[in-house]
Design an enzyme around this catalytic site. Structure first.
Site, PDB file in Angstrom:
ATOM      1  N   LYS A  12       7.568  -4.318  18.015  1.00  0.00           N
ATOM      2  CA  LYS A  12       6.580  -3.598  17.205  1.00  0.00           C
ATOM      3  C   LYS A  12       5.384  -3.180  18.054  1.00  0.00           C
ATOM      4  O   LYS A  12       4.930  -2.032  18.008  1.00  0.00           O
ATOM      5  CB  LYS A  12       6.106  -4.490  16.054  1.00  0.00           C
ATOM      6  CG  LYS A  12       4.959  -3.906  15.226  1.00  0.00           C
ATOM      7  CD  LYS A  12       4.496  -4.914  14.179  1.00  0.00           C
ATOM      8  CE  LYS A  12       3.266  -4.428  13.441  1.00  0.00           C
ATOM      9  NZ  LYS A  12       3.546  -3.250  12.591  1.00  0.00           N
ATOM     10  N   ARG A  56       8.159  -1.555  11.417  1.00  0.00           N
ATOM     11  CA  ARG A  56       7.724  -2.206  10.178  1.00  0.00           C
ATOM     12  C   ARG A  56       8.416  -3.561  10.029  1.00  0.00           C
ATOM     13  O   ARG A  56       9.635  -3.639   9.905  1.00  0.00           O
ATOM     14  CB  ARG A  56       8.041  -1.307   8.993  1.00  0.00           C
ATOM     15  CG  ARG A  56       7.864  -1.948   7.622  1.00  0.00           C
ATOM     16  CD  ARG A  56       6.413  -2.162   7.275  1.00  0.00           C
ATOM     17  NE  ARG A  56       6.281  -2.557   5.875  1.00  0.00           N
ATOM     18  CZ  ARG A  56       5.332  -3.346   5.411  1.00  0.00           C
ATOM     19  NH1 ARG A  56       4.416  -3.832   6.228  1.00  0.00           N
ATOM     20  NH2 ARG A  56       5.270  -3.639   4.132  1.00  0.00           N
ATOM     21  N   HIS A  63       7.140   1.473 -10.027  1.00  0.00           N
ATOM     22  CA  HIS A  63       7.373   2.316  -8.847  1.00  0.00           C
ATOM     23  C   HIS A  63       8.664   1.890  -8.174  1.00  0.00           C
ATOM     24  O   HIS A  63       8.944   0.694  -8.037  1.00  0.00           O
ATOM     25  CB  HIS A  63       6.218   2.186  -7.852  1.00  0.00           C
ATOM     26  CG  HIS A  63       6.513   2.822  -6.522  1.00  0.00           C
ATOM     27  ND1 HIS A  63       6.665   4.179  -6.375  1.00  0.00           N
ATOM     28  CD2 HIS A  63       6.705   2.284  -5.288  1.00  0.00           C
ATOM     29  CE1 HIS A  63       6.949   4.448  -5.108  1.00  0.00           C
ATOM     30  NE2 HIS A  63       6.985   3.319  -4.434  1.00  0.00           N
ATOM     31  N   HIS A 118       6.253   7.807   5.035  1.00  0.00           N
ATOM     32  CA  HIS A 118       6.882   7.085   6.142  1.00  0.00           C
ATOM     33  C   HIS A 118       6.955   7.932   7.409  1.00  0.00           C
ATOM     34  O   HIS A 118       7.491   7.482   8.415  1.00  0.00           O
ATOM     35  CB  HIS A 118       8.273   6.607   5.745  1.00  0.00           C
ATOM     36  CG  HIS A 118       8.238   5.546   4.691  1.00  0.00           C
ATOM     37  ND1 HIS A 118       7.806   4.268   4.939  1.00  0.00           N
ATOM     38  CD2 HIS A 118       8.557   5.580   3.363  1.00  0.00           C
ATOM     39  CE1 HIS A 118       7.865   3.554   3.823  1.00  0.00           C
ATOM     40  NE2 HIS A 118       8.318   4.328   2.856  1.00  0.00           N
ATOM     41  N   CYS A 147       5.045   6.530  -1.791  1.00  0.00           N
ATOM     42  CA  CYS A 147       4.931   5.076  -1.676  1.00  0.00           C
ATOM     43  C   CYS A 147       3.487   4.731  -1.333  1.00  0.00           C
ATOM     44  O   CYS A 147       2.627   5.616  -1.237  1.00  0.00           O
ATOM     45  CB  CYS A 147       5.902   4.583  -0.589  1.00  0.00           C
ATOM     46  SG  CYS A 147       6.365   2.846  -0.749  1.00  0.00           S
TER      47      CYS A 147
END
Length: 773
Positions: free
Chosen positions: A20, A533, A659, A712, A744
């Protein structure tokens, strides 16, 4: 004779999320591609060395990915959509990440992407029934395939140069095609198999020439409902691949369920070995033993690759010792149920977990240790590992009897649940009338999904608070300022229904897990969700209850700052279940009901605090759908009941939202309707509103917020782009059903990306309103 131990795959991210860090430094321009690749090579070398030191005899290679193994496969076979400008030759790292994340020119930041050369990312969705996300292959009629990347070969040779003889891992050709989608109406991706098989054959030939003895080919599609056409595709593919590289041994890997009615076909395939997931589907072993050819090597997935509980080693041995006796040690391999990608790396990094709880757990490193113990017991006898087996037995007994997992108050409350508790008072139309009178929102109301960017300053303040260098009062003041700034900015740009930004939350599941009884959280229990992520799933170890309100204080504070509606934000019971490591001593439906009751209390308290709109997110409800359709009805019945149990304790004037994101809604549309949420927001930007088709067919009556901003990808959609999406939504839905929102939450984005995108979203809604007058 010792029993072969393999892992099927190892976590890619590194013990401290080194992948990451490297990716984000690369994307920020702080390191170049060469440095990123060097960091990746270091992670691979460390992984191979660690696995060998722990006793793995079949070490995997090509299980590593910079972003996603399905994307890697698309690159390997040259399935790169024309939009990305690839014309053959090596696929650049920039093209790779363009497919993964999209692109956006920095020169366009001031006007948010009015130029035409911004590239969208490939569609992303869930990997079978878990929270890993993969990049969906985009296929077309007449698709040509070619060997565009030799990554499996390169990493095999890389390992070989370091002294590791590895077993390369490939995603199988049939599963790859079944995961793909096409914009060409009526195209069956499996029709492309004849053009794809030669690419796989070529990489197998190169691997055997380079010295590979084994290749692992993952075909998890074998645990799905398959028709005769799909079964013939397997026979066609492996009939060719088995002879493509003489001398190469093929391990066909299945996981996440039982092979079931595909077993006879699977056993006919000309492969050396077949892997069975005996954790998700233990009962399949009997059928396999009765039918498997005597020369087939069985890879037994006896340690859970998806959950973090220690195995009962004595029980495992009781089960597999007869298999080894019947077939012989040379015809058995030991493995986790699936790749260890889905569990954290090393439990030894956890220094603050409750000692009893820690003794019940096993992460990837510990799971390999369990496999090594089992291998030695099978090869040398149980006496060789008697201490380890005694410890395992003691831990199993101690966990079963522990008062930490049993709460009589929770069990008593569970007994009082009745059907009326899962029903709203009035039907949707009556509720909508009351809510519209109370909220006075415009047509095409705008909102966001909940979270706003988690900035470096915010993470720094949170870390300082955890360390004790920032006091409670100082941290609260920081959060209050961030919340007020977010509220004022939303008012300024004209968003209709506000959110407080969730600055106090570290994660949409972990935040609640830290406050619910029966949950525990880790410090280093990271797993990959997609790309860079990573998430830290909390651990459900015991009966779940809510000792105190969890979100009321911050929602009430944010509402006190404005006269506009402020959404209360909760994570739903099914998602809390799916995105946690769940106890394995109680049916999942019962655990979910416990969570639902805890959330029901929170929903009621939010309403009492003056919150008029409460959103209960359920992005994982589709993810939890069993892989076999015969099991769908039972799962959806209790999943819907749990959502309604959590949401139905409020008055009809209170608007309940939910959602969902990255789901194939066709599969669950009836269940979505049965949730009876007043408003649902969904991911639709990447699919260009295609996912709304399910709601048309179903004639979904409630209100819908189709996402117009793909959060994203690091690009900002223009007003025109969003208006075009809303026009498509209007073709599918009644205008009075439509809300306007991103796909999102915005936690992972930067403010410089979010601000112009949301301003554009508000302008798009206003333009649509004017056009509707």
């Amino acid at each position: 004779m010792s029993i072969t131990v393999s892992t099927l795959g190892f976590p890619r991210i590194g013990p401290r999320r080194e992948l990451k860090s490297a990716l984000e430094r690369f994307w920020a321009g702080k390191i170049n591609g060469q440095s990123l690749l060097a960091d990746a090579a270091g992670l691979r070398a460390a992984s191979w060395a660690q696995q060998r030191s722990l006793g793995v005899t079949h070490i995997p290679s090509n299980d590593f990915s910079l972003y996603d193994h399905v994307l890697d496969t698309s690159v390997m076979v040259g399935a790169i959509p024309e939009i990305y400008g690839w014309r053959g030759g090596e696929v650049s790292i920039d093209s790779y990440f363009a497919m993964a994340r999209g692109t956006h020119s920095a020169a366009d930041d001031h006007d948010c992407g009015t130029h035409n050369y911004d590239l969208p990312a490939l569609e992303m969705t869930k990997w079978f029934d878990n929270n890993y996300h993969y990049m969906v292959p985009e296929l077309s009629r007449g698709q040509s395939f070619m060997l565009a990347s030799t990554k499996p070969l390169d990493e095999f040779l890389e390992a070989k140069s370091l002294g590791f003889n590895t077993r390369p891992v490939l995603l199988g050709p049939v599963t790859y095609l079944k995961l793909g989608k096409s914009k060409d109406e009526g195209l069956d991706p499996l029709s492309l198999l004849p053009g794809l098989i030669p690419v796989y054959a070529e990489i197998l030939r190169r691997l055997v020439t380079a010295g590979a003895d084994w290749v692992q080919i993952d075909e998890p599609a074998l645990v799905l409902d398959l028709n005769d056409h799909a079964r013939r595709a397997f026979e066609t593919a492996y009939g060719t691949l088995s002879s493509a590289a003489p001398g190469l041994k093929l391990l066909l890997t299945t996981y996440f369920g039982a092979i079931g009615d595909n077993l006879d076909m699977a056993l006919r395939l000309p492969v050396t070995s077949l892997h069975l997931d005996l954790v998700s589907a233990p009962a399949q072993l009997e059928d396999v033993l009765a039918k498997a050819p005597t020369d087939l090597v069985l890879s037994l997935g006896v340690v859970d690759g998806r959950n973090i509980w220690r195995a009962d080693l004595n029980a495992v041995l009781d089960r597999i010792e007869p298999v080894v006796k019947q077939r012989g040690a040379a015809k058995v391999m030991l493995a986790p149920s699936c790749s260890l990608l889905h569990v954290p790396v090393d439990l030894d990094l956890e220094s603050e977990l409750d000692a009893d709880l820690k003794s019940w757990l096993a992460f990837a490193v510990q799971k390999i240790g369990e496999l090594a113990t089992l291998s030695r017991a099978l090869g040398e006898g149980r006496g060789a590992v008697k201490d380890a087996l005694a410890t395992s037995a003691w831990i199993v007994a101690a966990r079963t009897a522990s008062p930490k997992i049993h709460d009589p108050a929770v069990q008593k409350r569970m007994a009082t649940v009745n059907p009326e508790m899962a029903r709203r008072h009035g039907p949707f139309e009556a509720r909508r009338s009351l809510q519209r009178g109370r909220l006075s929102l415009p047509a095409f109301p705008t909102t966001t999904i909940g979270s706003f960017p988690q900035t470096h300053e915010l993470r720094k303040a949170r870390a300082a608070h955890v360390k004790g260098t920032l006091s409670d009062s100082e941290y609260n003041a920081f959060l209050q300022k961030a919340t007020e700034t977010a509220v004022r900015w939303q008012e300024q740009i004209g968003i209709d229904v506000l959110v407080h930004g969730e600055f106090e939350r570290n994660d949409m599941v972990q935040y609640f897990g830290e406050q619910l009884a029966g949950y525990a959280v880790t410090k280093h229990g990271w797993v990959q969700s997609y790309g860079s992520r990573c998430v830290r799933p909390p651990i459900i170890f015991g009966d779940v209850s809510r000792p105190h309100p969890m979100t009321v204080e911050w929602s009430a504070y944010a509402q006190s700052l404005t006269t506009q509606p402020m959404k209360g934000m909760l994570t739903g019971p099914v998602t809390m279940l799916q995105w946690s490591f769940v106890r394995d001593d109680l049916p999942r439906r019962e655990v979910c009901r416990q969570i639902a009751l805890a959330l029901r209390d929170e929903v009621i308290d939010l309403e009492k605090a003056g919150i008029r709109i409460i959103q209960i997110d359920e992005p994982a409800i589709r993810e939890g759908l069993p892989l076999r359709k015969a099991e769908w009805k039972a799962y959806l019945a209790w999943a819907v009941e749990c959502f309604r149990l959590a949401s139905s304790g409020v008055a009809d004037e209170t608007q309940i939202h939910t959602h969902m994101c990255y789901s194939e809604f066709n599969d669950i549309i009836d269940a979505i309707g049965a949730l009876d949420a007043d408003v649902i927001s969904i991911e639709t930007a990447r699919s260009k509103m295609e996912l709304l088709d399910a709601f048309i067919t179903h004639r979904y009556p409630n209100e819908i917020g189709p996402g117009v901003y793909d959060i994203h990808a690091p690009r900002c959609p223009s007003v025109d782009e969003m208006v075009a999406l809303l026009d498509k939504a209007k073709q599918r839905l009644s205008p009075d059903q439509i809300w306007v929102n991103p796909d999102c939450g915005l936690k992972t984005r930067k403010w410089e990306e979010v601000r112009p995108a949301l301003i554009n979203m508000v302008h798009a809604a206003r333009r649509i309103r004017r056009a509707a007058k």
